[in-house]
Design a protein around this motif. Structure first.
Motif, short mmCIF file in Angstrom:
data_model
loop_
_atom_site.label_atom_id
_atom_site.label_comp_id
_atom_site.label_asym_id
_atom_site.label_seq_id
_atom_site.Cartn_x
_atom_site.Cartn_y
_atom_site.Cartn_z
N ILE A 119 0.84 -1.20 0.00
CA ILE A 119 0.00 0.00 0.00
C ILE A 119 0.87 1.25 0.00
O ILE A 119 0.62 2.21 -0.75
CB ILE A 119 -0.95 -0.01 1.22
CG1 ILE A 119 -1.99 -1.13 1.08
CG2 ILE A 119 -1.64 1.34 1.36
CD1 ILE A 119 -2.88 -1.29 2.29
N LEU A 120 1.91 1.26 0.83
CA LEU A 120 2.80 2.42 0.90
C LEU A 120 3.51 2.64 -0.42
O LEU A 120 3.64 3.79 -0.88
CB LEU A 120 3.82 2.23 2.03
CG LEU A 120 4.83 3.36 2.22
CD1 LEU A 120 4.12 4.65 2.61
CD2 LEU A 120 5.87 2.99 3.28
N ARG A 121 3.98 1.58 -1.05
CA ARG A 121 4.68 1.71 -2.32
C ARG A 121 3.76 2.22 -3.42
O ARG A 121 4.22 2.95 -4.32
CB ARG A 121 5.28 0.36 -2.73
CG ARG A 121 6.53 0.00 -1.93
CD ARG A 121 7.05 -1.38 -2.30
NE ARG A 121 8.36 -1.62 -1.70
CZ ARG A 121 9.04 -2.77 -1.82
NH1 ARG A 121 8.50 -3.77 -2.50
NH2 ARG A 121 10.22 -2.90 -1.25
N GLU A 205 0.27 4.85 -7.73
CA GLU A 205 -0.11 3.70 -8.55
C GLU A 205 -1.27 2.95 -7.89
O GLU A 205 -1.63 3.22 -6.75
CB GLU A 205 1.07 2.74 -8.72
CG GLU A 205 2.29 3.34 -9.38
CD GLU A 205 3.39 2.32 -9.54
OE1 GLU A 205 3.17 1.34 -10.28
OE2 GLU A 205 4.46 2.48 -8.91
N THR A 206 -1.79 2.00 -8.63
CA THR A 206 -2.79 1.08 -8.09
C THR A 206 -2.34 -0.34 -8.40
O THR A 206 -1.53 -0.56 -9.31
CB THR A 206 -4.17 1.32 -8.69
OG1 THR A 206 -4.09 1.16 -10.12
CG2 THR A 206 -4.69 2.72 -8.36
N GLY A 210 -10.19 -3.85 -6.58
CA GLY A 210 -10.83 -3.13 -5.49
C GLY A 210 -10.17 -1.80 -5.15
O GLY A 210 -9.10 -1.46 -5.67
N ARG A 211 -10.83 -1.06 -4.27
CA ARG A 211 -10.36 0.27 -3.88
C ARG A 211 -9.21 0.16 -2.90
O ARG A 211 -9.11 -0.78 -2.11
CB ARG A 211 -11.50 1.06 -3.25
CG ARG A 211 -12.71 1.25 -4.16
CD ARG A 211 -13.87 1.84 -3.38
NE ARG A 211 -13.52 3.13 -2.78
CZ ARG A 211 -14.22 3.71 -1.82
NH1 ARG A 211 -15.28 3.09 -1.32
NH2 ARG A 211 -13.86 4.87 -1.33
N MET A 212 -8.33 1.15 -2.93
CA MET A 212 -7.18 1.17 -2.01
C MET A 212 -7.64 1.32 -0.56
O MET A 212 -7.04 0.77 0.36
CB MET A 212 -6.24 2.31 -2.38
CG MET A 212 -5.51 2.10 -3.70
SD MET A 212 -4.38 0.69 -3.66
CE MET A 212 -3.18 1.26 -2.46
N LYS A 278 -6.58 -11.47 -4.82
CA LYS A 278 -6.93 -10.58 -5.92
C LYS A 278 -6.63 -9.12 -5.59
O LYS A 278 -6.17 -8.36 -6.43
CB LYS A 278 -8.41 -10.72 -6.28
CG LYS A 278 -8.77 -12.08 -6.89
CD LYS A 278 -10.24 -12.11 -7.29
CE LYS A 278 -10.60 -13.42 -7.97
NZ LYS A 278 -12.01 -13.47 -8.41
N ARG A 279 -6.92 -8.75 -4.35
CA ARG A 279 -6.76 -7.34 -3.96
C ARG A 279 -5.30 -6.92 -3.84
O ARG A 279 -4.95 -5.77 -4.15
CB ARG A 279 -7.48 -7.09 -2.63
CG ARG A 279 -8.99 -7.26 -2.70
CD ARG A 279 -9.62 -6.97 -1.36
NE ARG A 279 -11.05 -7.21 -1.35
CZ ARG A 279 -11.97 -6.35 -1.78
NH1 ARG A 279 -11.60 -5.16 -2.22
NH2 ARG A 279 -13.25 -6.65 -1.73
N PHE A 280 -4.43 -7.80 -3.36
CA PHE A 280 -3.05 -7.44 -3.09
C PHE A 280 -2.07 -8.04 -4.09
O PHE A 280 -0.87 -8.10 -3.83
CB PHE A 280 -2.67 -7.86 -1.66
CG PHE A 280 -3.30 -7.01 -0.60
CD1 PHE A 280 -2.68 -5.86 -0.15
CD2 PHE A 280 -4.52 -7.37 -0.05
CE1 PHE A 280 -3.27 -5.07 0.84
CE2 PHE A 280 -5.12 -6.59 0.93
CZ PHE A 280 -4.50 -5.44 1.37
#
Length: 322
Positions: A119-121, A205-206, A210-212, A278-280
């Motif tokens: 998430i931080l990256r 970036e994403t 799903g949403r961050m 899927k999310r990560f």
């Protein structure tokens, strides 16, 4: 040395102080452990199935394997506890069971930190990919391994010695390791906070589905549950020792199963049912800013296509001249 210690048989020595969960008995420990074994087996099978299906689609997600390993470690933990319940005087079984109770959850601590780092990256690439942060996180992982080794050593040594100085040193080592693990569980909170509280990066970036914000909520939920179980362990460890025949409320079986295995099942529910695979998910080989959104990969692909096209044209020219 107390009179009780003088009359204890040779090593390994049976404990004289109360411990969380106490000595297991056939009732109620065996049926409770059996229920938890079933639940862990279900989550182990689910995570391994998810990994295998994803892997066939070239969607490699190693944390699913880590969660599978965590579940199997817990199956071993509870199996040892059942064996101990049927052989209550077997000190070696007690040692193994206690070591597994403290060791298994470390896998989830590491998974939480990996997710928070992603998430931080994504939100703050310049900070998340900074060399200093990479080194710091690697040192933290080394610290986890050191803490585990220290705990195992202290647990084993404490039942093979009656020397008061050695026993005090073992307790100090266990408290230090437990405190480090509690601090380790809180680090994903700071990484996630930095991702959202620092000024928004123009290179944000994403990754994954799903949403961050949903990803952050998943991480913070599991981190809070990990802090709950880790805090309970270190809190009871810092409490003044109680005699084996005078346990405190937190030494009972209910707190043991609730703050350890029940909380862990909740963690598995969050991580598995929310489909973190899927999310990560991030592209394989991600090692610098731009890889999460595959900008670097796309650029490299375009460069390769241009080179191939140039080579093809060069071959056509040579063939025409011939």
């Amino acid at each position: 040395m107390s009179q009780a210690q003088q009359h204890r048989s040779g090593p390994p020595y049976a404990p004289t102080m109360a411990a969380v969960g106490g000595v297991p008995s056939v009732i109620p420990d065996v049926p409770i452990s059996a229920v938890f074994i079933f639940l862990y087996m279900v989550f182990a099978a689910t995570n391994m199935t998810i990994f295998q299906i994803n892997n066939r689609r070239s969607h490699k997600f190693i944390p699913s394997v880590a969660l599978f390993a965590f579940c199997m470690a817990r199956v071993a933990t509870l199996t040892l506890r059942i064996a101990w319940a049927n052989r209550q005087t077997n000190i070696r079984l007690a040692i193994a069971a206690n070591i597994f109770v403290n060791a298994g959850i470390l896998i989830v601590y590491v998974v939480n930190l990996i997710f928070a780092q992603r998430i931080l990256r994504a939100k703050q690439p310049s900070l998340g990919w900074h060399t200093a942060l990479r080194i710091a996180l690697k040192l933290l992982y080394v610290g986890i391994a050191c803490a585990l080794i220290m705990v195992i050593t202290a647990v084993v040594l404490s039942v093979y010695s009656l020397d008061p100085y050695t026993l005090r040193a073992c307790r100090a080592v266990q408290l230090t390791s437990g405190t480090y693990l509690l601090v380790f569980t809180t680090i994903p909170v700071f990484l996630t906070a930095a991702a959202y509280l620092l000024p928004r990066s123009p290179k944000e970036e994403t990754f994954g589905d799903g949403r961050m914000k949903t990803k952050a909520a998943i991480v913070l939920t599991t981190v809070c549950l990990c802090m709950l179980t880790s805090g309970f362990k270190i809190g009871t460890a810092y409490a003044p020792p109680r005699a084996l025949n005078d346990p405190a409320w937190y030494h009972g079986k209910a707190p043991f199963y609730v703050f350890n295995f029940t909380v862990e099942i909740l963690i598995l529910c969050v991580l598995t049912l929310s489909r973190v695979d899927k999310r990560f998910y991030i592209p394989d080989g991600s090692s610098k800013p731009g890889y999460y959104s595959d900008r670097v990969g796309s650029l490299s692909g375009s460069v390769r296509e241009i080179k191939v096209e140039k080579e093809r044209r060069h071959e056509d020219i040579i063939s025409d001249s011939v």
